[in-house]
Design a protein around this motif. Structure first.
Motif, PDB file in Angstrom:
ATOM      1  N   VAL A 172     -17.443 -12.744  42.409  1.00 45.70           N
ATOM      2  CA  VAL A 172     -18.813 -12.544  42.874  1.00 45.70           C
ATOM      3  C   VAL A 172     -18.874 -12.763  44.393  1.00 45.70           C
ATOM      4  O   VAL A 172     -18.191 -13.634  44.935  1.00 45.70           O
ATOM      5  N   HIS A 174     -17.610 -11.041  46.688  1.00 41.56           N
ATOM      6  CA  HIS A 174     -16.462 -10.597  47.472  1.00 41.56           C
ATOM      7  C   HIS A 174     -16.683  -9.187  48.034  1.00 41.56           C
ATOM      8  O   HIS A 174     -15.879  -8.708  48.806  1.00 41.56           O
ATOM      9  N   LYS A 176     -18.123  -6.193  46.089  1.00 44.37           N
ATOM     10  CA  LYS A 176     -18.019  -5.032  45.197  1.00 44.37           C
ATOM     11  C   LYS A 176     -19.164  -4.048  45.410  1.00 44.37           C
ATOM     12  O   LYS A 176     -18.935  -2.855  45.615  1.00 44.37           O
ATOM     13  N   THR A 178     -21.263  -3.827  47.922  1.00 49.17           N
ATOM     14  CA  THR A 178     -21.223  -3.278  49.275  1.00 49.17           C
ATOM     15  C   THR A 178     -20.184  -2.163  49.377  1.00 49.17           C
ATOM     16  O   THR A 178     -20.427  -1.105  49.953  1.00 49.17           O
ATOM     17  N   ASN A 270     -10.923  -7.430  51.309  1.00 58.23           N
ATOM     18  CA  ASN A 270     -12.198  -7.099  51.959  1.00 58.23           C
ATOM     19  C   ASN A 270     -12.594  -8.141  53.007  1.00 58.23           C
ATOM     20  O   ASN A 270     -11.997  -9.212  53.086  1.00 58.23           O
ATOM     21  N   LEU A 274     -14.328 -10.461  59.323  1.00 54.17           N
ATOM     22  CA  LEU A 274     -14.785 -11.834  59.579  1.00 54.17           C
ATOM     23  C   LEU A 274     -13.752 -12.609  60.388  1.00 54.17           C
ATOM     24  O   LEU A 274     -12.552 -12.436  60.217  1.00 54.17           O
ATOM     25  N   SER A 306     -13.127  -3.380  55.374  1.00 53.64           N
ATOM     26  CA  SER A 306     -14.395  -4.085  55.548  1.00 53.64           C
ATOM     27  C   SER A 306     -15.445  -3.199  54.921  1.00 53.64           C
ATOM     28  O   SER A 306     -15.755  -2.135  55.449  1.00 53.64           O
TER      29      SER A 306
HETATM   30  P1  GDP Z   1     -20.519  -8.556  45.030  1.00 56.54           P
HETATM   31  O1  GDP Z   1     -21.129  -9.769  44.411  1.00 56.54           O
HETATM   32  O2  GDP Z   1     -19.025  -8.557  44.864  1.00 56.54           O
HETATM   33  O3  GDP Z   1     -21.137  -7.266  44.600  1.00 56.54           O
HETATM   34  O4  GDP Z   1     -20.718  -8.715  46.602  1.00 56.54           O
HETATM   35  P2  GDP Z   1     -21.762  -8.005  47.551  1.00 56.54           P
HETATM   36  O5  GDP Z   1     -21.365  -6.604  47.807  1.00 56.54           O
HETATM   37  O6  GDP Z   1     -23.125  -8.235  47.036  1.00 56.54           O
HETATM   38  O7  GDP Z   1     -21.513  -8.805  48.893  1.00 56.54           O
HETATM   39  C1  GDP Z   1     -21.771 -10.176  49.023  1.00 56.54           C
HETATM   40  C2  GDP Z   1     -22.062 -10.512  50.475  1.00 56.54           C
HETATM   41  O8  GDP Z   1     -20.924 -10.248  51.283  1.00 56.54           O
HETATM   42  C3  GDP Z   1     -23.173  -9.664  51.054  1.00 56.54           C
HETATM   43  O9  GDP Z   1     -23.960 -10.487  51.889  1.00 56.54           O
HETATM   44  C4  GDP Z   1     -22.458  -8.610  51.875  1.00 56.54           C
HETATM   45  O10 GDP Z   1     -23.214  -8.156  52.965  1.00 56.54           O
HETATM   46  C5  GDP Z   1     -21.239  -9.367  52.337  1.00 56.54           C
HETATM   47  N1  GDP Z   1     -20.104  -8.482  52.574  1.00 56.54           N
HETATM   48  C6  GDP Z   1     -19.601  -7.577  51.718  1.00 56.54           C
HETATM   49  N2  GDP Z   1     -18.547  -6.931  52.274  1.00 56.54           N
HETATM   50  C7  GDP Z   1     -18.398  -7.462  53.512  1.00 56.54           C
HETATM   51  C8  GDP Z   1     -17.468  -7.222  54.582  1.00 56.54           C
HETATM   52  O11 GDP Z   1     -16.572  -6.386  54.538  1.00 56.54           O
HETATM   53  N3  GDP Z   1     -17.623  -7.974  55.707  1.00 56.54           N
HETATM   54  C9  GDP Z   1     -18.605  -8.905  55.817  1.00 56.54           C
HETATM   55  N4  GDP Z   1     -18.671  -9.596  56.953  1.00 56.54           N
HETATM   56  N5  GDP Z   1     -19.482  -9.156  54.836  1.00 56.54           N
HETATM   57  C10 GDP Z   1     -19.385  -8.449  53.697  1.00 56.54           C
END
Ligand code: GDP
Ligand code: MG
Length: 661
Positions: A172, A174, A176, A178, A270, A274, A306
């Protein structure tokens, strides 16, 4: 060849006969009784073993000069053995007898039985001695759950290339969602209405002149739900791991799921944008879970991306496309369509709708179909970009209108010749399901008994999902479980991780037909109920040897006479009060069942057992009470234990004796 009697040899070595027999056995030499005769060569082996055992501990000589050298002109063979081979496996691979290999090991100062595990430190040296280079095979992927999917014998000439179907998994946060969004925006297949995209649970992007289908309900929830119902739709799993966070519990779960499904795995490291990103550390951490990326000499492709800035996303798509070309995914587009429902909902305007990914054949408007217990006729189809379609070929996701009822994700979808037939088929299935629901579902115990029955029958493989409270205990358990062996039997750890037992463990156990084993960890109420409804056995232990003993018993197809635990109730700790003389009292809210004074109880923190004892004091307001039911508040104290924290869970339980299965 000269022979001697066992007891003569025992006398010569100053041993009791039974010790000699034991020694022989551990060397893989069959000696039935003290009066049995022993080949001189075997006797020599035993002498060596005894001498070695009695010798002061010495660092084993890595290259004894006296070993028979392979003749210089002898060809070096390349042989392979299974992962964690036994000595017999190695002997087999080298074309030597097990006794010879035991002998070679003994000469290196290692005592090993023919049926026992091969000491891996010596694997290369032993292989070399017998003129071979040895490689260990990756553990075989678990046999896929018997699929309900019919197999087709399409003529090779009818098969055409189809897009790969990709699922994105990972821990969670990480990235996905996005990543899926970024991919969708970056390579859209232009829609007629100017790219107004519709959420239909899947979409396609274009790489060159080929397509990739992405399932966009990320995570293993969807993936396992589909798999649990026998629907295997994914070809490739992209494992997203955040470079600032590394491998986390759900990363490990995702690896286990992908492996159990036997699909291709690609790693997307991913968040490399950062400042704290450490992509190399991710790779290293992954190796601990047998995911070795290509740049570290393994076979798992990896890309750094990214999802936020879009960096590397094109490379990821190209990589997926490349894999698809290598794997050469194909299907026959000619017959009537069949596929899988991946998402379904009731649309206020359109009525029941569902997204189907076609796996074989071509779906056309007007086709009559059945999916699970639902039937219908394709009134209209829409792709993810909102375009009306009149046909959909393999790997294409389409939203279908024209269902009689809402189907369930994971249902098999099939086109039949007419609506009447489709309706009859749906009805038939509904009848079968109703009949089945009259007979009581298998309990976890019955299901386990079944598994054990199978174990008794053929080559035994007991699959376990192992959860533990700490890294040290997990590793210790892995190692000890690896040592449990019986003729033709083995234990396969489908997934091992630290932390409480969760619903994903249960789902994985369901699709892989495994037993969930917890060491110092517990399932929460939701997980326990899921396991009960699915008939999944969860066994938890607080003592390693008990765990090992029971697993060993299971492997020989037997369940130890045992005690079954019944959870009486659970309570949530909401506040801590210091009470003079009594110590810390937990202000609790009973969430399930009832809490009983003097009952056995555990204190859980994040699913891990922190304390196992007895409920010493139980109070409502100022009064001592015998029990407190769910929905009420109470104060709970453990005699002599004070380390209670807000947010902990208290689980009261009782142990019942149960007859042997
Ligand atoms: P999920 O739970 O795996 O679906 O993750 P999300 O896609 O919701 O991302 C979780 C958080 O990480 C969000 O605030 C995104 O903006 C951030 N995020 C996702 N990918 C990247 C990335 O490549 N770089 C940065 N800096 N932040 C990211
Ligand atoms: Mg998300």
């Amino acid at each position: 060849m000269a022979k001697m009697r066992a007891y003569d040899l025992a006398r010569e070595l100053g041993l009791e006969s039974k010790d000699l027999l034991e020694q022989a056995h551990s060397l893989g030499i069959e000696v039935k009784t003290a009066s049995s005769s022993i080949e001189e060569s075997d006797a020599e082996l035993i002498r060596l073993a005894i001498a070695e055992a009695n010798a002061p501990a010495v660092v084993p000589e890595p290259e004894p000069a006296s070993e028979p050298e392979p003749a210089p002109d002898r060809e070096i063979k390349l042989v392979s053995v299974p992962a964690n081979p036994s000595v017999a496996d190695v002997a087999n691979a080298l074309g030597e007898s097990a006794v010879t290999i035991v002998g070679a090991l003994v000469r290196r100062g290692v005592l090993a039985g023919a049926g026992g595990p091969m000491p891996l430190d010596y694997l290369d040296a032993i292989a070399e001695q017998f003129g071979a280079i040895i490689e260990t095979e990756a553990p075989p992927p678990p046999a896929p759950k018997t699929s309900r999917r019919p197999s087709f014998d399409d003529a090779p000439a009818d098969l055409v290339e189809r897009p790969p179907v990709v699922t994105i998994m990972g821990h969670v946060d990480h990235g996905k969602t996005t990543l899926l969004d970024t991919i969708r925006k970056s390579n859209v297949v232009a829609g007629e209405q100017g790219g107004i995209t519709q959420h239909i649970g899947a979409y396609q992007v274009q790489v060159g002149d080929r397509l990739i289908t992405f399932i966009d309900t990320p995570g293993h929830e969807a993936f396992t739900a589909l798999r649990a119902r026998g629907a295997e739709v994914t070809d490739i799993v992209v494992l997203v791991v955040a470079a600032n966070d590394g491998v986390m519990p759900q990363t490990i779960e995702a690896i286990s799921h992908a492996r159990a499904a036997g699909v291709k795995l690609v790693v997307a490291v991913n968040k490399v944008d950062l400042p704290g990103a450490d992509p190399m550390r991710v790779r290293t951490m992954l190796t601990e879970h047998e995911v070795v990326t290509e740049d570290l000499g393994g076979d798992i492709p990896v890309v750094e991306v990214s999802a936020l800035t879009g960096l590397g996303v094109d490379s990821l798509l190209e990589l997926i496309d490349l894999i698809a070309q290598l794997e050469d995914f194909r299907a026959n587009p000619k017959p009537a369509a069949s596929g899988v429902v991946i998402e379904a909902q009731l649309d206020p305007g359109m009525g029941p709708t569902a997204t189907v990914i076609v796996k074989r054949g071509t779906l056309r408007t007007g086709d009559a179909f059945v999916a699970g217990q639902t039937s219908g006729r394709v009134r209209a189809m829409m792709d993810w970009a909102g375009n009306r379609e009149t046909l959909a070929d393999p790997s294409t996701p389409v939203l279908i209108m024209g269902w009689d009822e809402i189907p369930i994700a994971g249902d098999d979808f099939e086109v039949l010749s007419n609506e009447r037939e489709a309706r009859a088929r749906a009805q038939e299935r509904a009848d079968v399901a109703r009949d089945a629901s009259f007979s009581t579902p298998a309990t976890a115990r019955e299901r386990l008994a079944n598994l054990l029955e199978q174990l008794r029958a053929d080559e035994a493989e007991l699959r376990v999902i192992l959860k533990a409270d700490a890294h040290g205990s997990l590793e210790a358990l892995r190692e000890s479980l690896g040592k449990i062996k019986r003729e033709g039997g083995r234990i396969e750890i489908m997934h091992g991780a630290i932390g409480g037992i969760n619903e994903n463990d249960v789902k994985l156990a369901e699709v892989t037909e495994a037993v969930v084993i917890g060491f110092n960890v517990r399932p929460d109420g939701k997980t326990r109920r899921l396991a009960e409804s699915k008939g999944i056995e969860i066994r938890t232990y607080g003592i390693i040897y008990e765990l090992l003993e029971e697993i060993e018993a299971m492997l020989v197809g037997r369940l130890a006479p045992d005690q079954v635990e019944v959870v009486l109730g659970t309570a949530e700790v909401r506040a801590i009060f210091k009470v003079p003389r009594l110590g810390n009292i937990a202000g609790c809210y009973v969430t399930e069942g009832e809490i009983v004074r003097n009952a056995k109880a555990r204190l859980l923190r994040g699913g891990v057992v922190v304390f196992d004892g007895v409920i010493g004091s139980l109070r409502r307001f100022k009064d001592d009470v015998r029990n407190v039911a769910s929905g009420f508040e109470c104060g709970i104290g453990f005699a002599g234990f004070n380390d209670i924290k807000e947010g902990d869970t208290i689980e009261a339980y009782q142990v019942n004796e149960v007859a042997r299965v």
